[in-house]
Motif scaffolding. Sequence first.
Motif, mmCIF file in Angstrom:
data_model
loop_
_atom_site.group_PDB
_atom_site.id
_atom_site.type_symbol
_atom_site.label_atom_id
_atom_site.label_comp_id
_atom_site.label_asym_id
_atom_site.label_seq_id
_atom_site.Cartn_x
_atom_site.Cartn_y
_atom_site.Cartn_z
ATOM 1 N N MET A 1 -11.029 12.978 -68.233
ATOM 2 C CA MET A 1 -10.437 13.307 -66.963
ATOM 3 C C MET A 1 -9.781 14.684 -67.012
ATOM 4 O O MET A 1 -9.880 15.439 -66.067
ATOM 5 N N SER A 5 -10.922 17.786 -64.670
ATOM 6 C CA SER A 5 -9.959 18.420 -63.764
ATOM 7 C C SER A 5 -9.803 19.901 -64.067
ATOM 8 O O SER A 5 -9.778 20.730 -63.159
ATOM 9 N N SER A 48 -4.193 13.619 -61.775
ATOM 10 C CA SER A 48 -4.463 12.268 -62.268
ATOM 11 C C SER A 48 -3.632 11.225 -61.525
ATOM 12 O O SER A 48 -4.099 10.111 -61.288
ATOM 13 N N LYS A 52 -5.146 8.125 -59.208
ATOM 14 C CA LYS A 52 -4.751 6.733 -59.359
ATOM 15 C C LYS A 52 -4.285 6.150 -58.018
ATOM 16 O O LYS A 52 -4.528 4.990 -57.713
#
Length: 75
Positions: A1, A5, A48, A52
């Motif tokens: 991740m 990103s 992140s 979520k």
Amino acid sequence: MVAFSLGNIIGSGILILPAVTASMGGGLTPLIWLLGGVMLLPVVVVYSILAKMYPVVGSKVRFVNATHVEYWRPP
């Protein structure tokens, strides 16, 4: 991740930046890259957290809608 990103944030400039950094920074180039990575860490953390909170397809566009459009609701 984190790599995904960071790749989205930097984009295609990642192919040109090492040469520019090396020509300007000389021997301090590794330290400059490390400092840049540390400075980008808060952006990665926020991205992140948003991923979520809004687990939807097209997240980069949806994050802008969620923060800047008044009547947007996640599906």
